[in-house]
Design an enzyme around this catalytic site. Structure first.
Site, PDB file in Angstrom:
ATOM      1  N   SER A  11       2.013 -10.270  31.894  1.00  0.00           N
ATOM      2  CA  SER A  11       2.747  -9.844  30.699  1.00  0.00           C
ATOM      3  C   SER A  11       3.512  -8.545  30.945  1.00  0.00           C
ATOM      4  O   SER A  11       4.151  -8.020  30.049  1.00  0.00           O
ATOM      5  CB  SER A  11       1.771  -9.650  29.524  1.00  0.00           C
ATOM      6  OG  SER A  11       0.733  -8.772  29.892  1.00  0.00           O
ATOM      7  N   SER A  34      39.965 -12.819  16.105  1.00  0.00           N
ATOM      8  CA  SER A  34      39.845 -14.148  16.689  1.00  0.00           C
ATOM      9  C   SER A  34      40.649 -14.201  17.976  1.00  0.00           C
ATOM     10  O   SER A  34      41.699 -13.564  18.088  1.00  0.00           O
ATOM     11  CB  SER A  34      40.385 -15.183  15.696  1.00  0.00           C
ATOM     12  OG  SER A  34      40.793 -16.351  16.368  1.00  0.00           O
ATOM     13  N   LYS A  80      43.335 -13.126  11.962  1.00  0.00           N
ATOM     14  CA  LYS A  80      41.964 -13.079  11.476  1.00  0.00           C
ATOM     15  C   LYS A  80      41.286 -11.708  11.572  1.00  0.00           C
ATOM     16  O   LYS A  80      41.501 -10.950  12.502  1.00  0.00           O
ATOM     17  CB  LYS A  80      41.107 -14.074  12.273  1.00  0.00           C
ATOM     18  CG  LYS A  80      41.478 -15.510  11.999  1.00  0.00           C
ATOM     19  CD  LYS A  80      40.826 -16.035  10.763  1.00  0.00           C
ATOM     20  CE  LYS A  80      39.507 -16.667  11.128  1.00  0.00           C
ATOM     21  NZ  LYS A  80      38.819 -17.152   9.942  1.00  0.00           N
ATOM     22  N   HIS A  82      24.294 -18.993 -10.711  1.00  0.00           N
ATOM     23  CA  HIS A  82      24.767 -20.263 -10.113  1.00  0.00           C
ATOM     24  C   HIS A  82      26.113 -20.082  -9.414  1.00  0.00           C
ATOM     25  O   HIS A  82      26.874 -21.037  -9.301  1.00  0.00           O
ATOM     26  CB  HIS A  82      24.882 -21.374 -11.168  1.00  0.00           C
ATOM     27  CG  HIS A  82      23.711 -21.466 -12.091  1.00  0.00           C
ATOM     28  ND1 HIS A  82      22.611 -22.252 -11.838  1.00  0.00           N
ATOM     29  CD2 HIS A  82      23.449 -20.818 -13.266  1.00  0.00           C
ATOM     30  CE1 HIS A  82      21.727 -22.115 -12.821  1.00  0.00           C
ATOM     31  NE2 HIS A  82      22.207 -21.239 -13.700  1.00  0.00           N
TER      32      HIS A  82
HETATM   33  N1  ARG Z   1      -2.223  -8.559  28.686  1.00  0.00           N
HETATM   34  C1  ARG Z   1      -3.250  -8.867  27.759  1.00  0.00           C
HETATM   35  C2  ARG Z   1      -2.655  -9.080  26.364  1.00  0.00           C
HETATM   36  O1  ARG Z   1      -1.569  -8.722  26.182  1.00  0.00           O
HETATM   37  C3  ARG Z   1      -4.239  -7.751  27.699  1.00  0.00           C
HETATM   38  C4  ARG Z   1      -5.613  -8.184  27.305  1.00  0.00           C
HETATM   39  C5  ARG Z   1      -6.134  -9.102  28.342  1.00  0.00           C
HETATM   40  N2  ARG Z   1      -7.528  -9.307  28.241  1.00  0.00           N
HETATM   41  C6  ARG Z   1      -8.155 -10.277  28.911  1.00  0.00           C
HETATM   42  N3  ARG Z   1      -9.414 -10.330  28.789  1.00  0.00           N
HETATM   43  N4  ARG Z   1      -7.501 -11.171  29.598  1.00  0.00           N
HETATM   44  O2  ARG Z   1      -3.276  -9.616  25.496  1.00  0.00           O
END
Ligand code: ARG
Length: 450
Positions: free
Chosen positions: A22, A276, A282, A155
């Site tokens: 992430s 445009s 426009k 309306h």
């Molecule tokens: N990157 C994870 C999230 O955004 C953090 C928590 C992850 N915890 C775990 N036990 N995998 O949720």
């Protein structure tokens, strides 16, 4: 090897690593992650869980890391998965084995719950300021237009005359409620989750209240299972955001409609419109249209998280990692929309003559004629019927109520006198609506605080 690699005998597949990571999006919380870690390290030292010297080393390391991240000198890696483990990796690389003590009595589950709250708390203040700014613009315009008559609609048919100030102040009220929802969201967000651990708290003697104070929270969360699996604060923010965007979208729709040649109630400034590529004549209200369009996007963000959360068993589940992109997108989108809305509105020029002449047509004073008859003693329902017949006559003869001869008026009702023409003037119609919350100039002035 992975931080959690001990019980694994083989490396993660590259696909697993990419799919699971992430850091590409949660890196935006690095400041909050570091602030949380600093407070946690201080508390661990106070409680004798790590030494003072270890704490100092950790805090110095973390502040250098923050500085280097600000300057773009450190590279996040997918191998370290998320912002939390990336920072821990940087720390250990910088200060050695002491860095490995930071995660004592903490889990990424309570860590991410904290980071997201800290992040949203900062963003709520930024959104709040932007919202107040739009309200200021509305008030300024309302003060200028307390006597600018325009038709009010139901309306999308002309209904009764109002003022532009009254119309603008309607949006002011919507934003006032939005502000209330935003403040409300902040109240419930204001609980510090560290100490909840992975799900079941910790056996270490933590001082959660100390961490709470350090991080500027007023409360600590009250149940560890709930604390790590609660994303209500994000949902509440996105609910606020969805409702606020709905308001901006309705306003945008009106500005788009009012900019048409057919309406000609407003001209948006060149600086906040676009042209445009093919039609040279426009001038398009693209910004207003985009605000209207982005409303759907924010609803999507809210629905995304509602659906992610709906069947999750307690406590943390990895599904919850999907909270961030939706929340970040909602935050970014509402900020951008509020940011363009204020100057777009501020620079718009309202065509007051067109508004006033539109207010005079379409029998917007028909209710006033009925009210006039009521004041002369006729029951309202009978007055309504009399005026209905008069309106039909006018439609058939293509005239307005003000143009009907007194002798003809008297055919409809003997109660009508010469003063009817003054009474039916749209300016008078608005002026007499002095009821609290009504459109009379003095109520608009009071509402606009001038
Ligand atoms: N990157 C994870 C999230 O955004 C953090 C928590 C992850 N915890 C775990 N036990 N995998 O949720």
């Amino acid at each position: 090897m992975k931080m959690w690699g001990g019980r694994f005998s083989r490396e993660s597949d590259k696909l697993t690593e990419d799919f699971n990571a992430s850091v590409s999006f949660d890196q935006r919380m690095f400041r909050q992650d570091i602030a949380g870690s600093v407070a946690h390290a201080r508390m661990l030292a106070r409680q004798g869980i790590i030494s003072e010297a270890e704490k100092d080393l950790i805090i110095r390391g973390l502040s250098e890391i923050r500085q280097e991240l600000e300057e773009g000198k450190l590279q996040f890696t997918v191998e370290a998965e998320d912002v939390h483990m990336n920072i821990e990796t940087f720390l250990t690389a910088k200060i050695g084995d002491v860095g490995k003590k930071l995660h004592t009595a903490r889990s990424r589950n309570d860590q991410v719950a904290l980071d997201l709250r800290l992040y949203l708390r900062d963003e709520i203040s930024a959104v709040r300021d932007l919202l107040l700014n739009v309200q200021e613009v509305l008030l300024g315009l309302a003060r200028e237009h307390t006597t600018t008559i325009m038709p009010g609609y139901t309306h999308l048919q002309k209904a009764q005359p109002v003022t532009l100030a009254h119309h603008l102040l309607a949006y002011f009220e919507m934003l006032r409620r939005d502000l209330g929802r935003l403040d409300d969201c902040k109240k419930r967000l204001d609980s510090m989750p560290l100490g909840s651990g992975a799900l079941a708290g910790t056996g270490f003697p933590l001082d959660r209240d100390y961490v709470k104070e350090e991080l500027g929270f007023t409360q600590i969360t009250r149940n560890s299972l709930d604390a790590v699996s609660d994303r209500d604060f994000a949902l509440e923010f996105m609910s606020f955001a969805s409702i606020m965007m709905m308001h901006l979208s309705r306003f945008s729709e009106e500005l788009i409609l009012w900019s048409t040649e057919e309406f000609s109630f407003v001209e948006l400034d060149d600086a906040f419109t676009t042209g445009s590529s093919i039609m040279p004549q426009k001038k398009n209200p693209d910004l207003a249209e985009l605000v209207r369009g982005k409303t759907g996007r924010v609803y999507g963000d809210l629905i995304t998280l509602l659906v992610v959360m709906k069947s999750l068993p307690l406590a943390y589940n990895k599904d919850m990692q999907e909270d961030k992109e939706a929340l970040f997108d909602a935050v970014d989108t509402v900020k951008k929309c509020l940011m363009v809305f204020a100057p777009m509105l501020q620079t718009a020029s309202f065509k007051t003559a067109a508004m006033a002449s539109a207010a005079r047509g379409g029998f917007t004073n028909a209710t006033d004629l009925a009210d006039y008859l009521v004041q002369k003693g006729l029951p309202f329902r009978d007055a309504h019927a009399v005026v209905g017949r008069a309106v039909l006559y006018c439609i058939e003869h293509k005239i307005d109520l003000e143009q009907l001869d007194l002798s003809l008026y008297r055919d409809f009702s003997q109660l009508i006198d010469e003063d009817i023409y003054h009474y039916l003037d749209v300016n008078r119609c608005v002026e007499r609506r002095r009821v609290p919350g009504g459109p009379a100039p003095e109520t608009a002035e009071a509402a606009a605080g001038s």
